[in-house]
Design a protein around this motif. Structure first.
Motif, PDB file in Angstrom:
ATOM      1  N   MET A  66       0.832  -1.204   0.000  1.00  0.00           N
ATOM      2  CA  MET A  66       0.000   0.000   0.000  1.00  0.00           C
ATOM      3  C   MET A  66       0.867   1.255   0.000  1.00  0.00           C
ATOM      4  SD  MET A  66      -2.676  -0.897   3.027  1.00  0.00           S
ATOM      5  CE  MET A  66      -3.423  -2.516   3.196  1.00  0.00           C
ATOM      6  N   PRO A  67       0.594   2.194  -0.880  1.00  0.00           N
ATOM      7  CA  PRO A  67       1.288   3.476  -0.780  1.00  0.00           C
ATOM      8  C   PRO A  67       0.756   4.279   0.403  1.00  0.00           C
ATOM      9  CG  PRO A  67      -0.399   3.602  -2.469  1.00  0.00           C
ATOM     10  CD  PRO A  67      -0.375   2.170  -1.994  1.00  0.00           C
ATOM     11  N   ILE A  68       1.601   5.129   0.959  1.00  0.00           N
ATOM     12  CA  ILE A  68       1.181   6.051   2.012  1.00  0.00           C
ATOM     13  C   ILE A  68       1.089   7.438   1.387  1.00  0.00           C
ATOM     14  CG2 ILE A  68       1.773   7.102   4.227  1.00  0.00           C
ATOM     15  CD1 ILE A  68       3.281   4.540   4.923  1.00  0.00           C
ATOM     16  N   LEU A  69      -0.114   7.977   1.338  1.00  0.00           N
ATOM     17  CA  LEU A  69      -0.362   9.292   0.758  1.00  0.00           C
ATOM     18  C   LEU A  69      -0.601  10.291   1.880  1.00  0.00           C
ATOM     19  CD1 LEU A  69      -2.721   8.092  -2.100  1.00  0.00           C
ATOM     20  CD2 LEU A  69      -0.301   8.717  -2.298  1.00  0.00           C
ATOM     21  N   LEU A  70      -0.107  11.490   1.696  1.00  0.00           N
ATOM     22  CA  LEU A  70      -0.135  12.480   2.766  1.00  0.00           C
ATOM     23  C   LEU A  70      -1.186  13.552   2.512  1.00  0.00           C
ATOM     24  CD1 LEU A  70       3.706  12.902   3.334  1.00  0.00           C
ATOM     25  CD2 LEU A  70       2.125  11.285   4.409  1.00  0.00           C
ATOM     26  N   THR A  71      -1.729  14.058   3.607  1.00  0.00           N
ATOM     27  CA  THR A  71      -2.765  15.082   3.529  1.00  0.00           C
ATOM     28  C   THR A  71      -2.557  16.108   4.630  1.00  0.00           C
ATOM     29  OG1 THR A  71      -5.159  15.478   3.576  1.00  0.00           O
ATOM     30  CG2 THR A  71      -4.323  13.776   5.031  1.00  0.00           C
ATOM     31  N   ARG A  72      -3.167  17.264   4.476  1.00  0.00           N
ATOM     32  CA  ARG A  72      -3.298  18.191   5.594  1.00  0.00           C
ATOM     33  C   ARG A  72      -4.452  17.715   6.465  1.00  0.00           C
ATOM     34  NH1 ARG A  72      -2.381  21.224   1.041  1.00  0.00           N
ATOM     35  NH2 ARG A  72      -0.449  22.461   1.060  1.00  0.00           N
ATOM     36  N   ASP A  73      -4.535  18.263   7.653  1.00  0.00           N
ATOM     37  CA  ASP A  73      -5.607  17.808   8.536  1.00  0.00           C
ATOM     38  C   ASP A  73      -6.985  18.232   8.048  1.00  0.00           C
ATOM     39  OD1 ASP A  73      -5.157  20.486   9.010  1.00  0.00           O
ATOM     40  OD2 ASP A  73      -5.486  20.364  11.171  1.00  0.00           O
ATOM     41  N   ASP A  74      -7.061  19.352   7.320  1.00  0.00           N
ATOM     42  CA  ASP A  74      -8.364  19.905   6.964  1.00  0.00           C
ATOM     43  C   ASP A  74      -8.686  19.866   5.480  1.00  0.00           C
ATOM     44  OD1 ASP A  74      -6.449  21.709   6.238  1.00  0.00           O
ATOM     45  OD2 ASP A  74      -7.424  23.461   7.125  1.00  0.00           O
ATOM     46  N   ALA A  75      -7.766  19.376   4.660  1.00  0.00           N
ATOM     47  CA  ALA A  75      -8.034  19.342   3.216  1.00  0.00           C
ATOM     48  C   ALA A  75      -7.105  18.348   2.543  1.00  0.00           C
ATOM     49  CB  ALA A  75      -7.849  20.733   2.604  1.00  0.00           C
ATOM     50  N   LEU A  76      -7.659  17.553   1.632  1.00  0.00           N
ATOM     51  CA  LEU A  76      -6.836  16.649   0.841  1.00  0.00           C
ATOM     52  C   LEU A  76      -5.963  17.459  -0.106  1.00  0.00           C
ATOM     53  CD1 LEU A  76      -9.252  13.751  -0.188  1.00  0.00           C
ATOM     54  CD2 LEU A  76      -7.166  13.531   1.166  1.00  0.00           C
ATOM     55  N   SER A  77      -4.706  17.087  -0.202  1.00  0.00           N
ATOM     56  CA  SER A  77      -3.816  17.776  -1.133  1.00  0.00           C
ATOM     57  C   SER A  77      -4.123  17.340  -2.562  1.00  0.00           C
ATOM     58  CB  SER A  77      -2.364  17.456  -0.793  1.00  0.00           C
ATOM     59  OG  SER A  77      -2.112  16.076  -0.986  1.00  0.00           O
ATOM     60  N   ALA A  78      -3.844  18.220  -3.503  1.00  0.00           N
ATOM     61  CA  ALA A  78      -4.106  17.915  -4.913  1.00  0.00           C
ATOM     62  C   ALA A  78      -3.350  16.673  -5.382  1.00  0.00           C
ATOM     63  CB  ALA A  78      -3.754  19.128  -5.773  1.00  0.00           C
ATOM     64  N   PRO A  79      -2.055  16.492  -5.024  1.00  0.00           N
ATOM     65  CA  PRO A  79      -1.361  15.273  -5.464  1.00  0.00           C
ATOM     66  C   PRO A  79      -2.001  13.998  -4.915  1.00  0.00           C
ATOM     67  CG  PRO A  79       0.221  16.930  -4.758  1.00  0.00           C
ATOM     68  CD  PRO A  79      -1.125  17.426  -4.345  1.00  0.00           C
ATOM     69  N   THR A  80      -2.514  14.062  -3.686  1.00  0.00           N
ATOM     70  CA  THR A  80      -3.154  12.882  -3.110  1.00  0.00           C
ATOM     71  C   THR A  80      -4.472  12.592  -3.809  1.00  0.00           C
ATOM     72  OG1 THR A  80      -2.088  13.163  -0.963  1.00  0.00           O
ATOM     73  CG2 THR A  80      -4.155  11.938  -0.985  1.00  0.00           C
ATOM     74  N   ILE A  81      -5.243  13.632  -4.100  1.00  0.00           N
ATOM     75  CA  ILE A  81      -6.503  13.443  -4.836  1.00  0.00           C
ATOM     76  C   ILE A  81      -6.227  12.792  -6.186  1.00  0.00           C
ATOM     77  CG2 ILE A  81      -8.398  14.646  -5.994  1.00  0.00           C
ATOM     78  CD1 ILE A  81      -8.273  16.743  -3.744  1.00  0.00           C
ATOM     79  N   SER A  82      -5.247  13.318  -6.896  1.00  0.00           N
ATOM     80  CA  SER A  82      -4.922  12.798  -8.227  1.00  0.00           C
ATOM     81  C   SER A  82      -4.455  11.346  -8.160  1.00  0.00           C
ATOM     82  CB  SER A  82      -3.839  13.674  -8.861  1.00  0.00           C
ATOM     83  OG  SER A  82      -3.430  13.149 -10.099  1.00  0.00           O
ATOM     84  N   THR A  83      -3.629  11.029  -7.164  1.00  0.00           N
ATOM     85  CA  THR A  83      -3.121   9.662  -7.037  1.00  0.00           C
ATOM     86  C   THR A  83      -4.240   8.685  -6.703  1.00  0.00           C
ATOM     87  OG1 THR A  83      -0.980  10.513  -6.295  1.00  0.00           O
ATOM     88  CG2 THR A  83      -1.461   8.203  -5.831  1.00  0.00           C
ATOM     89  N   LEU A  84      -5.135   9.081  -5.816  1.00  0.00           N
ATOM     90  CA  LEU A  84      -6.266   8.215  -5.484  1.00  0.00           C
ATOM     91  C   LEU A  84      -7.155   7.989  -6.699  1.00  0.00           C
ATOM     92  CD1 LEU A  84      -7.229   9.556  -1.938  1.00  0.00           C
ATOM     93  CD2 LEU A  84      -6.308   7.297  -2.477  1.00  0.00           C
ATOM     94  N   GLN A  85      -7.372   9.027  -7.475  1.00  0.00           N
ATOM     95  CA  GLN A  85      -8.211   8.881  -8.671  1.00  0.00           C
ATOM     96  C   GLN A  85      -7.587   7.912  -9.670  1.00  0.00           C
ATOM     97  OE1 GLN A  85      -8.561  12.981  -9.876  1.00  0.00           O
ATOM     98  NE2 GLN A  85     -10.451  13.313  -8.694  1.00  0.00           N
ATOM     99  N   SER A  86      -6.280   7.981  -9.825  1.00  0.00           N
ATOM    100  CA  SER A  86      -5.627   7.107 -10.804  1.00  0.00           C
ATOM    101  C   SER A  86      -5.507   5.668 -10.297  1.00  0.00           C
ATOM    102  CB  SER A  86      -4.244   7.654 -11.161  1.00  0.00           C
ATOM    103  OG  SER A  86      -3.397   7.655 -10.024  1.00  0.00           O
ATOM    104  N   ARG A  87      -5.309   5.485  -8.993  1.00  0.00           N
ATOM    105  CA  ARG A  87      -5.164   4.132  -8.445  1.00  0.00           C
ATOM    106  C   ARG A  87      -6.513   3.500  -8.127  1.00  0.00           C
ATOM    107  NH1 ARG A  87       0.190   2.997  -6.833  1.00  0.00           N
ATOM    108  NH2 ARG A  87      -0.576   1.260  -5.569  1.00  0.00           N
ATOM    109  N   ASN A  88      -7.490   4.333  -7.767  1.00  0.00           N
ATOM    110  CA  ASN A  88      -8.857   3.895  -7.481  1.00  0.00           C
ATOM    111  C   ASN A  88      -8.900   2.691  -6.531  1.00  0.00           C
ATOM    112  OD1 ASN A  88     -11.658   4.041  -7.638  1.00  0.00           O
ATOM    113  ND2 ASN A  88     -11.749   2.591  -9.348  1.00  0.00           N
ATOM    114  N   PRO A  89      -8.359   2.836  -5.316  1.00  0.00           N
ATOM    115  CA  PRO A  89      -8.354   1.706  -4.376  1.00  0.00           C
ATOM    116  C   PRO A  89      -9.765   1.383  -3.892  1.00  0.00           C
ATOM    117  CG  PRO A  89      -7.642   3.706  -3.268  1.00  0.00           C
ATOM    118  CD  PRO A  89      -7.756   4.047  -4.725  1.00  0.00           C
TER     119      PRO A  89
END
Length: 500
Positions: free
Chosen positions: A176-199
């Motif tokens: 599993m990859p570990i993707l990072l976020t801020r506490d109050d908002a998903l970062s754009a790179p994390t959103i994009s990675t989740l969309q492409s990997r679609n876990p």
């Protein structure tokens, strides 16, 4: 010493009294004079014959390296540390020993400069790859792109280190990859990675202070599972509980700094072991509880004594490691027990039992009390608690009385022959002997008596009568905090001898 393997034979001083006990717990400490040396010794332990690939990360900045462990594990690569501008002798020497054909640098040139790259190449390592980005969120996304597709991913706060490092061994072993976020908002790179990997599922690390409910709501399309807790120590413990991780061996690292847990996380993944976090000088209750509940007795300690003190190690890998002991302060609430000479039995019982729990915990036991305040569980409820928990021993603490003859004095300990008769008698004998020695009281012996609370307890069980509150000399001791401490020490010593 770089590496210390101890089958813990403990010689320790408690309140100025020397005590000796042999251990059931084992630990190996991977330490060093600094975090560079700790990382090098972790690499020596996990990669004794060298490594084809080595990861290199800044020693003082956790941001870039938080997501590196799963990829390092996939490439069977240890993580070494460097300063931003130079390798340093410890890391340089370890690179020579490991003799990799490739070094992967995590982070941009502000974290690991090109001068470090040149130093690496000067060692004859021609292939140097850099995984970087404009920020930590881009770095974690870039690392994820180098990992194969997987059905799950981890999302953790990228502004703190503890939650991501605690989940890293599990994430690594499960790809599993570990993707990072801020506490109050998903970062754009994390959103994009989740969309492409679609876990099919995302594991969200930490409580709402780490990953807010708003961020969690944004992840609902990925069937999120939150693993939270009141603090980082409880989060690490809850990872073990919620994911049902194997616990034959555990890694123990400070939760106050990141470096040791980072460099140890790949080794933990290789050994299929979870990482537990601790304060430097005191073991958090959540860490104590999970290690006790899971019967964990073997630990690999990351870092020196300044990072994880000897007292912390003894609390998880001491002579009572893996033992669950129920301590029962007799009476309580509307049942005060006996009283005389300004001594109330229920208060003495609770005071000594509280000190006893502290001592047993300090020697590695997981101790449960039937009451921790002025309450009254029934006798059957007390025994049922011990039976349900599968306790290794049950100790009921009482204070004696003989109103019609105040000259009667001394200490006695009872056992019952309904269950575990021989072991109960043995435990009673050891405890009574040590109590008499520490309290300097008349030895009234060990007796087989059919008391309900020990009759219904299925493990080795004893009922201790500390002394007679109706006797003036005994009562004076029972009122004294010093002698209450001595009573707790005496019972502890008896338990240590029993489990030796």
């Amino acid at each position: 010493m770089k590496k210390v393997l101890v089958s813990l034979v403990v010689f320790f001083v408690f309140l100025g009294l020397a005590q000796v006990a042999s251990a059931s717990g084992e630990y190996e400490r991977l330490s060093g004079k600094d975090r560079f040396e700790v990382a090098a010794n972790v690499a020596e332990d996990g990669w004794p014959s060298g490594a084809n690939v080595v990861f290199l990360s800044n020693y003082d900045a956790f941001a870039d390296a938080l997501a590196a462990t799963p990829l390092a594990y996939r490439m069977n690569a240890p993580i070494l540390l460097t300063r931003s501008t130079n390798l340093g002798d410890t890391t340089k020497n370890k690179l020579r020993e490991l003799s990799p054909s490739k070094v992967v640098i995590i982070g941009g040139t502000a974290s690991v400069s090109n001068n470090v790259v040149n130093e690496v190449k000067s060692l004859g390592i021609s292939t140097v790859e850099r995984i970087s980005g404009q920020n930590r969120f881009e770095v974690s996304a870039a690392i994820a792109k180098k990992m194969p597709s997987s059905s799950k991913a981890v999302v953790a706060n990228g502004l703190t280190f503890a939650d991501a490092l605690a989940i890293a061994p599990y994430a690594s072993r499960n790809g599993m990859p570990i993707l990072l976020t801020r506490d109050d908002a998903l970062s754009a790179p994390t959103i994009s990675t989740l969309q492409s990997r679609n876990p099919s599922q995302v594991i969200v690390m930490g409580g709402t202070a780490s990953v807010s409910n708003g961020v969690y709501a944004d992840l609902l399309i990925y069937n999120p599972l939150r693993i939270g807790g009141d603090d980082r120590y409880e989060v690490a413990a809850n990872i073990i509980e919620k994911l049902n991780l194997p616990t034959s061996t555990g890694f123990l690292a400070t939760g106050q700094t990141f470096a040791d847990a980072l460099t140890g996380s790949v080794l933990a993944a290789k050994k299929n072991a979870p990482v537990l976090l601790t304060r430097n000088s005191s073991l958090p209750e959540a860490t104590k509880e999970i290690s006790g509940q899971k019967g964990m007795t073997n630990f690999i300690v990351l870092g020196g004594k300044a990072s994880v003190s000897d007292s912390v190690v003894k609390a998880v890998a001491g002579p009572l490691a893996g033992k669950l002991i129920v301590v029962d302060p007799g009476h309580g609430d509307d049942d005060p027990g006996a009283s005389d000479n300004s001594v109330i039995e229920k208060e003495v019982n609770l005071g000594v039992s509280t000190k006893l729990k502290r001592n047993l915990d300090a020697n590695g036991a997981y101790t449960i009390m039937t009451r921790e305040a002025d309450t009254y569980p029934t006798l059957s409820e007390r025994a049922a608690l011990a039976n349900k928990q599968g306790a290794d021993a049950f100790i009921s603490v009482h204070t004696n009385a003989f109103p019609s003859n105040p000259d009667v004095d001394g200490t006695e300990t009872y056992w019952d022959d309904t269950y575990a008769a021989a072991k109960s008698q043995e435990l009673a004998t050891y405890i009574n002997r040590e109590l008499v020695d520490k309290l300097d009281t008349n030895n009234r012996g060990v007796k087989n008596v059919n008391f309900k609370v020990i009759r219904e307890s299925t493990m080795p069980s004893v009922l201790v009568e500390l002394a007679f509150l109706t006797n003036e000399e005994d009562a004076a001791k029972l009122k004294s905090d010093y002698y209450r401490e001595q009573a707790a020490i005496g019972i502890t010593n008896g338990v240590l001898t029993f489990f030796r």
